[in-house]
Design a protein around this motif. Structure first.
Motif, PDB file in Angstrom:
ATOM      1  N   PHE A  50       0.854  -1.185   0.000  1.00 21.74           N
ATOM      2  CA  PHE A  50       0.000   0.000   0.000  1.00 21.74           C
ATOM      3  C   PHE A  50       0.891   1.236   0.000  1.00 21.74           C
ATOM      4  CE2 PHE A  50      -2.017   3.327   2.596  1.00 21.74           C
ATOM      5  CZ  PHE A  50      -3.242   3.478   1.964  1.00 21.74           C
ATOM      6  N   PHE A  51       0.615   2.180  -0.919  1.00 19.38           N
ATOM      7  CA  PHE A  51       1.488   3.345  -1.025  1.00 19.38           C
ATOM      8  C   PHE A  51       0.722   4.539  -1.568  1.00 19.38           C
ATOM      9  CE2 PHE A  51       5.594   5.154  -3.090  1.00 19.38           C
ATOM     10  CZ  PHE A  51       5.823   5.944  -1.971  1.00 19.38           C
ATOM     11  N   ILE A  52       0.750   5.636  -0.816  1.00 22.36           N
ATOM     12  CA  ILE A  52       0.283   6.934  -1.290  1.00 22.36           C
ATOM     13  C   ILE A  52       1.525   7.832  -1.312  1.00 22.36           C
ATOM     14  CG2 ILE A  52      -1.351   8.834  -0.977  1.00 22.36           C
ATOM     15  CD1 ILE A  52      -2.993   6.987   0.825  1.00 22.36           C
ATOM     16  N   PRO A  53       2.204   7.973  -2.458  1.00 21.81           N
ATOM     17  CA  PRO A  53       3.512   8.621  -2.503  1.00 21.81           C
ATOM     18  C   PRO A  53       3.567  10.000  -1.851  1.00 21.81           C
ATOM     19  CG  PRO A  53       3.052   7.551  -4.589  1.00 21.81           C
ATOM     20  CD  PRO A  53       1.799   7.465  -3.783  1.00 21.81           C
ATOM     21  N   GLN A  54       2.523  10.823  -2.019  1.00 26.78           N
ATOM     22  CA  GLN A  54       2.588  12.184  -1.481  1.00 26.78           C
ATOM     23  C   GLN A  54       2.245  12.254   0.004  1.00 26.78           C
ATOM     24  OE1 GLN A  54       0.462  13.909  -5.183  1.00 26.78           O
ATOM     25  NE2 GLN A  54       1.613  15.635  -4.347  1.00 26.78           N
ATOM     26  N   LEU A  55       1.829  11.127   0.577  1.00 29.31           N
ATOM     27  CA  LEU A  55       1.610  11.068   2.028  1.00 29.31           C
ATOM     28  C   LEU A  55       2.686  10.249   2.713  1.00 29.31           C
ATOM     29  CD1 LEU A  55      -2.269  10.681   2.351  1.00 29.31           C
ATOM     30  CD2 LEU A  55      -0.877  12.765   2.171  1.00 29.31           C
ATOM     31  N   GLY A  56       3.336   9.336   1.994  1.00 33.01           N
ATOM     32  CA  GLY A  56       4.503   8.648   2.512  1.00 33.01           C
ATOM     33  C   GLY A  56       4.273   7.210   2.937  1.00 33.01           C
ATOM     34  N   SER A  57       5.411   6.523   3.190  1.00 31.94           N
ATOM     35  CA  SER A  57       5.477   5.210   3.829  1.00 31.94           C
ATOM     36  C   SER A  57       4.746   4.094   3.105  1.00 31.94           C
ATOM     37  CB  SER A  57       4.962   5.293   5.273  1.00 31.94           C
ATOM     38  OG  SER A  57       5.826   6.036   6.076  1.00 31.94           O
ATOM     39  N   LEU A  58       5.427   3.500   2.127  1.00 32.22           N
ATOM     40  CA  LEU A  58       4.944   2.247   1.543  1.00 32.22           C
ATOM     41  C   LEU A  58       4.997   1.158   2.606  1.00 32.22           C
ATOM     42  CD1 LEU A  58       5.815   0.685  -1.871  1.00 32.22           C
ATOM     43  CD2 LEU A  58       6.278  -0.610   0.195  1.00 32.22           C
ATOM     44  N   ILE A  59       3.936   0.355   2.683  1.00 32.36           N
ATOM     45  CA  ILE A  59       3.905  -0.719   3.678  1.00 32.36           C
ATOM     46  C   ILE A  59       3.215  -1.938   3.079  1.00 32.36           C
ATOM     47  CG2 ILE A  59       1.715   0.007   4.747  1.00 32.36           C
ATOM     48  CD1 ILE A  59       3.066  -0.757   7.469  1.00 32.36           C
ATOM     49  N   TYR A  60       3.706  -3.110   3.438  1.00 29.93           N
ATOM     50  CA  TYR A  60       3.188  -4.344   2.852  1.00 29.93           C
ATOM     51  C   TYR A  60       1.920  -4.815   3.548  1.00 29.93           C
ATOM     52  CZ  TYR A  60       7.106  -5.043  -0.256  1.00 29.93           C
ATOM     53  OH  TYR A  60       8.008  -4.890  -1.275  1.00 29.93           O
ATOM     54  N   THR A  61       1.082  -5.489   2.760  1.00 34.03           N
ATOM     55  CA  THR A  61      -0.104  -6.147   3.287  1.00 34.03           C
ATOM     56  C   THR A  61       0.066  -7.641   3.063  1.00 34.03           C
ATOM     57  OG1 THR A  61      -1.323  -6.053   1.181  1.00 34.03           O
ATOM     58  CG2 THR A  61      -1.531  -4.164   2.665  1.00 34.03           C
ATOM     59  N   MET A  62      -0.180  -8.447   4.105  1.00 34.16           N
ATOM     60  CA  MET A  62       0.020  -9.886   4.025  1.00 34.16           C
ATOM     61  C   MET A  62      -1.163 -10.615   4.617  1.00 34.16           C
ATOM     62  SD  MET A  62       4.074  -9.926   4.934  1.00 34.16           S
ATOM     63  CE  MET A  62       4.029  -8.310   5.733  1.00 34.16           C
ATOM     64  N   ASN A  63      -1.523 -11.693   3.979  1.00 31.63           N
ATOM     65  CA  ASN A  63      -2.655 -12.476   4.430  1.00 31.63           C
ATOM     66  C   ASN A  63      -2.350 -13.136   5.767  1.00 31.63           C
ATOM     67  OD1 ASN A  63      -4.322 -15.300   4.292  1.00 31.63           O
ATOM     68  ND2 ASN A  63      -5.392 -13.605   3.318  1.00 31.63           N
ATOM     69  N   GLY A  64      -3.327 -13.097   6.659  1.00 27.00           N
ATOM     70  CA  GLY A  64      -3.167 -13.735   7.955  1.00 27.00           C
ATOM     71  C   GLY A  64      -2.482 -12.882   9.001  1.00 27.00           C
ATOM     72  N   MET A  65      -2.195 -11.620   8.689  1.00 32.76           N
ATOM     73  CA  MET A  65      -1.591 -10.721   9.668  1.00 32.76           C
ATOM     74  C   MET A  65      -2.022  -9.287   9.392  1.00 32.76           C
ATOM     75  SD  MET A  65       2.398 -10.304   8.491  1.00 32.76           S
ATOM     76  CE  MET A  65       2.654  -9.026   9.738  1.00 32.76           C
ATOM     77  N   VAL A  66      -1.813  -8.426  10.372  1.00 31.41           N
ATOM     78  CA  VAL A  66      -2.212  -7.027  10.264  1.00 31.41           C
ATOM     79  C   VAL A  66      -0.982  -6.149  10.471  1.00 31.41           C
ATOM     80  CG1 VAL A  66      -3.652  -5.185  11.223  1.00 31.41           C
ATOM     81  CG2 VAL A  66      -4.542  -7.520  11.098  1.00 31.41           C
ATOM     82  N   THR A  67      -0.756  -5.232   9.537  1.00 35.15           N
ATOM     83  CA  THR A  67       0.287  -4.225   9.712  1.00 35.15           C
ATOM     84  C   THR A  67      -0.376  -2.878  10.001  1.00 35.15           C
ATOM     85  OG1 THR A  67       0.330  -3.979   7.299  1.00 35.15           O
ATOM     86  CG2 THR A  67       2.027  -5.343   8.294  1.00 35.15           C
ATOM     87  N   HIS A  68       0.387  -1.970  10.601  1.00 37.95           N
ATOM     88  CA  HIS A  68      -0.168  -0.681  11.013  1.00 37.95           C
ATOM     89  C   HIS A  68       0.622   0.458  10.381  1.00 37.95           C
ATOM     90  CE1 HIS A  68      -2.797  -2.397  14.173  1.00 37.95           C
ATOM     91  NE2 HIS A  68      -1.841  -3.311  14.248  1.00 37.95           N
ATOM     92  N   LEU A  69      -0.095   1.487  10.023  1.00 33.80           N
ATOM     93  CA  LEU A  69       0.515   2.656   9.385  1.00 33.80           C
ATOM     94  C   LEU A  69      -0.192   3.912   9.865  1.00 33.80           C
ATOM     95  CD1 LEU A  69       2.398   3.956   7.243  1.00 33.80           C
ATOM     96  CD2 LEU A  69       0.576   3.562   5.566  1.00 33.80           C
ATOM     97  N   GLU A  70       0.601   4.905  10.286  1.00 31.57           N
ATOM     98  CA  GLU A  70       0.063   6.185  10.739  1.00 31.57           C
ATOM     99  C   GLU A  70       0.472   7.273   9.750  1.00 31.57           C
ATOM    100  OE1 GLU A  70      -1.547   6.966  13.794  1.00 31.57           O
ATOM    101  OE2 GLU A  70      -1.679   4.871  14.457  1.00 31.57           O
ATOM    102  N   LEU A  71      -0.522   8.006   9.223  1.00 29.69           N
ATOM    103  CA  LEU A  71      -0.259   9.087   8.283  1.00 29.69           C
ATOM    104  C   LEU A  71      -1.093  10.307   8.642  1.00 29.69           C
ATOM    105  CD1 LEU A  71      -0.300   7.203   4.833  1.00 29.69           C
ATOM    106  CD2 LEU A  71       1.709   7.932   6.130  1.00 29.69           C
ATOM    107  N   ARG A  72      -0.833  11.392   7.925  1.00 27.93           N
ATOM    108  CA  ARG A  72      -1.664  12.590   8.033  1.00 27.93           C
ATOM    109  C   ARG A  72      -1.559  13.365   6.725  1.00 27.93           C
ATOM    110  NH1 ARG A  72       0.503  16.460  12.098  1.00 27.93           N
ATOM    111  NH2 ARG A  72       1.076  17.841  10.382  1.00 27.93           N
ATOM    112  N   ALA A  73      -2.702  13.865   6.263  1.00 26.22           N
ATOM    113  CA  ALA A  73      -2.731  14.697   5.058  1.00 26.22           C
ATOM    114  C   ALA A  73      -3.043  16.127   5.476  1.00 26.22           C
ATOM    115  CB  ALA A  73      -3.785  14.180   4.088  1.00 26.22           C
ATOM    116  N   ASP A  74      -2.200  17.053   5.090  1.00 18.30           N
ATOM    117  CA  ASP A  74      -2.347  18.437   5.549  1.00 18.30           C
ATOM    118  C   ASP A  74      -3.074  19.335   4.564  1.00 18.30           C
ATOM    119  OD1 ASP A  74      -1.091  17.893   7.942  1.00 18.30           O
ATOM    120  OD2 ASP A  74       0.904  18.432   7.200  1.00 18.30           O
ATOM    121  N   GLU A  75      -3.012  19.007   3.289  1.00 20.19           N
ATOM    122  CA  GLU A  75      -3.585  19.886   2.277  1.00 20.19           C
ATOM    123  C   GLU A  75      -4.729  19.179   1.548  1.00 20.19           C
ATOM    124  OE1 GLU A  75      -2.757  22.993   1.876  1.00 20.19           O
ATOM    125  OE2 GLU A  75      -1.079  22.954   3.292  1.00 20.19           O
TER     126      GLU A  75
END
Length: 277
Positions: A148-173
């Motif tokens: 999962f990746f939103i380039p202008q918000l940052g931090s590409l992170i993987y998604t995998m079956n059978g587990m949960v990953t966490h990502l914290e972002l913020r959009a200012d504009e």
């Protein structure tokens, strides 16, 4: 997808790390390139001042330069990476204004499912968030591994079956920013994109109220149909019937999709064995 035009604090920090890293590497690359031309010019055949020393073998000063500059470069790059990796830990909370928005993300073949459990709504291939609010993503896969990746918000992170990953972002504009899949996942991978709409807090509340009136309902049955391999050209909105749906997907209570299938096979005439490509 301009990573040099960040629209949030995480992407802005990543841009700084990128520029700092390039500057550190150029500090050794540029002098090396200059030295190549300088040596070629000085030791040209027509330069009688250049000293020819065929038996030269060692210089402590040259060795010190040759080893100290790369060592310093590695130390500086390592320091930047070390500090950045801790400061930009994907699961580290990001401060913002307003109530944090919890979004559960499921990567499918070949689409993105976004579940807003607190608002009891869900969307496919479209993400709407309020400007300034902390965005708390919980991510899993309903099929093969993805990213999962939103380039202008940052931090590409993987998604995998059978587990949960966490990502914290913020959009200012406020605006619309493209989200993409950063990991190849089969034939429909090039179409696995989504728009991220950043709106005001008031507009977000209005959008939630309108989406909650959708005539489409997301539950286990509709999810199983959605999980079938397909490319969705038009974003879809749902009322969320089962707020525990994400937990059932991530814990595999709902069986994962089989993933992309091999579609082309060709027989090898010399062996009679299928050559799958």
């Amino acid at each position: 997808m301009n990573i040099l035009d960040p629209q949030g604090p995480i992407a802005a920090a990543e841009k700084t790390i990128l520029i700092d890293s390039i500057a550190i590497m150029l500090a050794i690359v540029i002098p090396t390139i200059i030295a190549i031309f300088a040596f070629a010019f000085w030791f040209r055949q027509s330069n009688t001042k250049a000293e020819y020393r065929p038996n030269w073998a060692y210089s402590g000063r040259v060795e010190m330069v040759v080893w100290s500059i790369p060592a310093l470069t590695v130390i500086l790059l390592g320091g930047v990476a070390w500090i950045g990796s801790h400061d930009l830990d994907p699961a580290k909370p990001v401060q913002g204004t307003g109530i944090p928005i919890r979004i559960q993300v499921v990567s499918l073949d070949w689409k993105w499912l976004f579940i807003y459990p607190d608002q009891r709504i869900a969307t496919v291939n479209t993400l709407t968030v309020p400007a300034g609010a902390p965005l708390r993503f919980e991510l899993t896969s309903g099929s093969v591994m993805n990213a999962f990746f939103i380039p202008q918000l940052g931090s590409l992170i993987y998604t995998m079956n059978g587990m949960v990953t966490h990502l914290e972002l913020r959009a200012d504009e406020e605006g619309t920013y493209q989200g993409i899949s950063g990991h190849f996942s089969g034939d429909g991978f090039p179409e696995m994109m989504f728009d991220t709409h950043v709106v005001s807090q008031v507009a977000f509340s209005d959008w939630v109220a309108a989406t909650a009136k959708s005539d489409k309902v997301l539950n286990t049955d509709t999810y199983n149909k959605l999980a079938e391999q397909s490319i969705e050209k038009t974003p879809i909105t749902y009322r969320l019937d089962d707020p525990e749906l994400f937990g059932k997907i991530s814990s595999q209570q709902i069986p994962p999709a089989p993933g992309p299938k091999l579609t082309t096979s060709e027989a090898r005439p010399e062996t009679g064995v299928n050559n799958v490509r």
